[in-house]
Enzyme design. Structure first.
Site, PDB file in Angstrom:
ATOM      1  N   LYS A  52     -11.167 -17.082  11.301  1.00 10.36           N
ATOM      2  CA  LYS A  52     -11.016 -16.298  12.523  1.00 10.36           C
ATOM      3  C   LYS A  52     -10.120 -17.073  13.482  1.00 10.36           C
ATOM      4  O   LYS A  52     -10.454 -18.186  13.901  1.00 10.36           O
ATOM      5  CB  LYS A  52     -12.374 -16.025  13.162  1.00 10.36           C
ATOM      6  CG  LYS A  52     -12.300 -15.194  14.436  1.00 10.36           C
ATOM      7  CD  LYS A  52     -13.687 -14.926  14.990  1.00 10.36           C
ATOM      8  CE  LYS A  52     -13.630 -14.115  16.271  1.00 10.36           C
ATOM      9  NZ  LYS A  52     -14.980 -13.864  16.834  1.00 10.36           N
ATOM     10  N   LYS A  64      -9.567 -12.710  10.136  1.00  6.24           N
ATOM     11  CA  LYS A  64      -9.470 -11.971  11.391  1.00  6.24           C
ATOM     12  C   LYS A  64      -8.521 -12.695  12.330  1.00  6.24           C
ATOM     13  O   LYS A  64      -8.677 -13.912  12.512  1.00  6.24           O
ATOM     14  CB  LYS A  64     -10.858 -11.842  12.032  1.00  6.24           C
ATOM     15  CG  LYS A  64     -10.888 -11.045  13.319  1.00  6.24           C
ATOM     16  CD  LYS A  64     -12.301 -10.983  13.890  1.00  6.24           C
ATOM     17  CE  LYS A  64     -12.314 -10.197  15.199  1.00  6.24           C
ATOM     18  NZ  LYS A  64     -13.657 -10.151  15.816  1.00  6.24           N
TER      19      LYS A  64
END
Length: 333
Positions: free
Chosen positions: A202, A256
Site C-alpha cells: 500500500k 493499492k
C-alpha cells in the site's frame, strides 16, 4: 518465449483482429463479475443515502441501505462487498476504542448483511484511521505513529469483526507484524476460517483524497502517512512486504492503488503465484467518472478498459466502486 512471425504477407497479424468473433476467440484475458469486490461506505442513521461530492455516484449509506446494496450486489452476482465506516467525529478518540466496539458501524452492518444476504461474502477494513482523532492508521505518541501498541489494537479490532461475521479481513494499516498477530489471534479464538487479504503493498499515494472525504478522515489527518505507507518510488520493497505477509498467514494480497502500480501487480503475481488483488482507489474512480461527466471520454469504455488492465497485469480480482455498473454491463441488465 520468443517467436518470430513469418514475413509479410505470409504473416498478417491483422487476421486475428478482423471480426468480433475472431477477436473473442483469441482474447487472452477476460473480465467477469466474479472478479469484483464492491467497496461501500456505511454511516449512522436510517434510510440515508448521502452523496459523496468527490466521488460522483457513490454514497454513504445507513445500515438498512447497506443491506439493500448487499442484496443488489448479490443479485448482480458480485461475490464480495467491502465495508468502510464513516464514524461520528464524537466517537473519534486518542485510544480509538470504537474500532473494537462490537456495536460499531462496521460490525452492525456486517451482522445485518449476513442475516439478510448470507450468500454474499463480507470484507472488512482493519486500521485505526476511521476512529482516530489524529486521522492516522495507528496510535500517535509524541508525533510518532507507534507500531507495536497499534498492532495490539488491530488484533482487538480484527477479533471484533470476526465475531460479527466477517468472511475476509483486510488489514490496511501497514504496521509491521500485524498479519502474524491477527492470524494467531484468529486461530486462538476459533476463527480459523476467516481469511486475511493483506494490503501488503500500500503506497503513500495522492489518489486517496476522495476516500478520505468519504470516511471523514481528511480534516482529522495531522501530517502524512509516509512513515508507514510505501514510497511510490520503490518496487523491490513491495515484494519483500508481500513475502513477509504471506509467511505470517495472509491468504491473499493486495496492491493499492491500482493503475499507477500495475507493474507491482505483475511482479507480485509472477513472483508468488498467490491470489493477487488490486484496489482501484477513489482517485482513479473520480478521474474516470469526472472526465466522463464532462464528455471528455466514453465512461463505460474507460471503466471496462481500466479493469481489464488489472486482469492483464495478473490480478485475480479488483476492488472497485464501478462494481455494480460493471456487473450490469457484463450481464446486460
Amino acid at each position: 518465449m520468443t517467436h518470430t512471425p513469418a514475413p509479410f504477407p505470409t504473416s498478417r497479424l491483422r487476421r486475428t483482429r478482423q471480426s468480433a468473433a475472431v477477436r473473442g476467440l483469441v482474447r487472452q484475458n477476460s473480465l467477469t463479475v466474479d472478479d469484483l469486490i464492491w467497496p461501500v461506505f456505511v454511516r449512522d442513521g436510517e434510510g440515508i443515502e448521502e452523496p459523496i461530492p468527490s466521488m460522483p455516484g457513490v454514497y454513504r449509506r445507513s445500515v438498512d441501505k447497506i443491506v439493500e446494496a448487499a442484496r443488489e450486489a448479490a443479485d448482480l452476482g458480485i461475490p464480495v462487498i467491502c465495508l468502510f465506516p464513516y464514524t461520528d467525529p464524537a466517537l473519534k478518540t486518542e485510544d480509538c476504542a470504537e474500532a473494537w466496539n462490537l456495536e460499531n458501524l462496521s460490525n452492525r452492518a456486517t451482522r445485518a448483511i449476513k442475516a439478510a444476504v448470507p450468500e454474499i461474502a463480507v470484507m472488512t477494513d482493519v486500521a485505526l484511521d476511521p476512529y482516530n482523532i489524529n486521522g492516522h492508521d495507528g496510535f500517535v505518541v509524541d508525533g510518532e505513529i507507534v507500531n507495536d501498541a497499534t498492532v495490539q489494537a488491530l488484533v482487538k479490532q480484527a477479533l471484533s469483526q470476526a465475531e460479527a461475521g466477517a468472511d475476509i479481513i483486510g488489514p490496511s494499516d501497514m504496521m509491521d507484524n500485524r498479519i502474524g498477530a491477527i492470524r494467531n489471534a484468529l486461530e486462538e479464538n476459533g476463527f480459523q476460517n476467516v481469511m486475511l487479504m493483506s494490503y501488503a503493498a500500500k503506497y503513500a499515494s495522492a489518489f486517496y483524497g476522495p476516500f478520505r472525504d468519504a470516511v471523514g478522515a481528511s480534516g482529522a489527518l495531522k501530517g502524512d502517512k509516509t512513515t508507514y505507507q510505501m514510497d511510490p518510488a520503490n518496487a523491490d520493497e513491495a515484494l519483500r512486504l508481500v513475502a513477509r505477509d504471506l509467511s505470517e498467514g495472509a491468504d491473499m494480497v493486495m496492491v493499492k492503488p491500482g493503475m499507477p502500480y500495475l507493474d507491482i501487480c505483475r511482479s507480485v503475481k509472477d513472483e508468488f503465484g498467490v491470489p493477487t488483488f488490486a484496489y482501484q482507489v477513489s482517485g482513479e474512480y473520480a478521474m474516470i467518472t469526472g472526465a466522463a461527466q464532462n464528455g471528455w471520454i466514453d465512461g463505460d469504455k474507460a471503466m471496462l478498459e481500466s479493469l481489464m488492465a488489472f486482469k492483464r497485469a495478473g490480478c485475480d480480482g479488483i476492488l472497485t466502486y464501478f462494481a455494480p455498473a460493471v456487473a450490469r454491463k457484463l450481464s446486460g441488465k
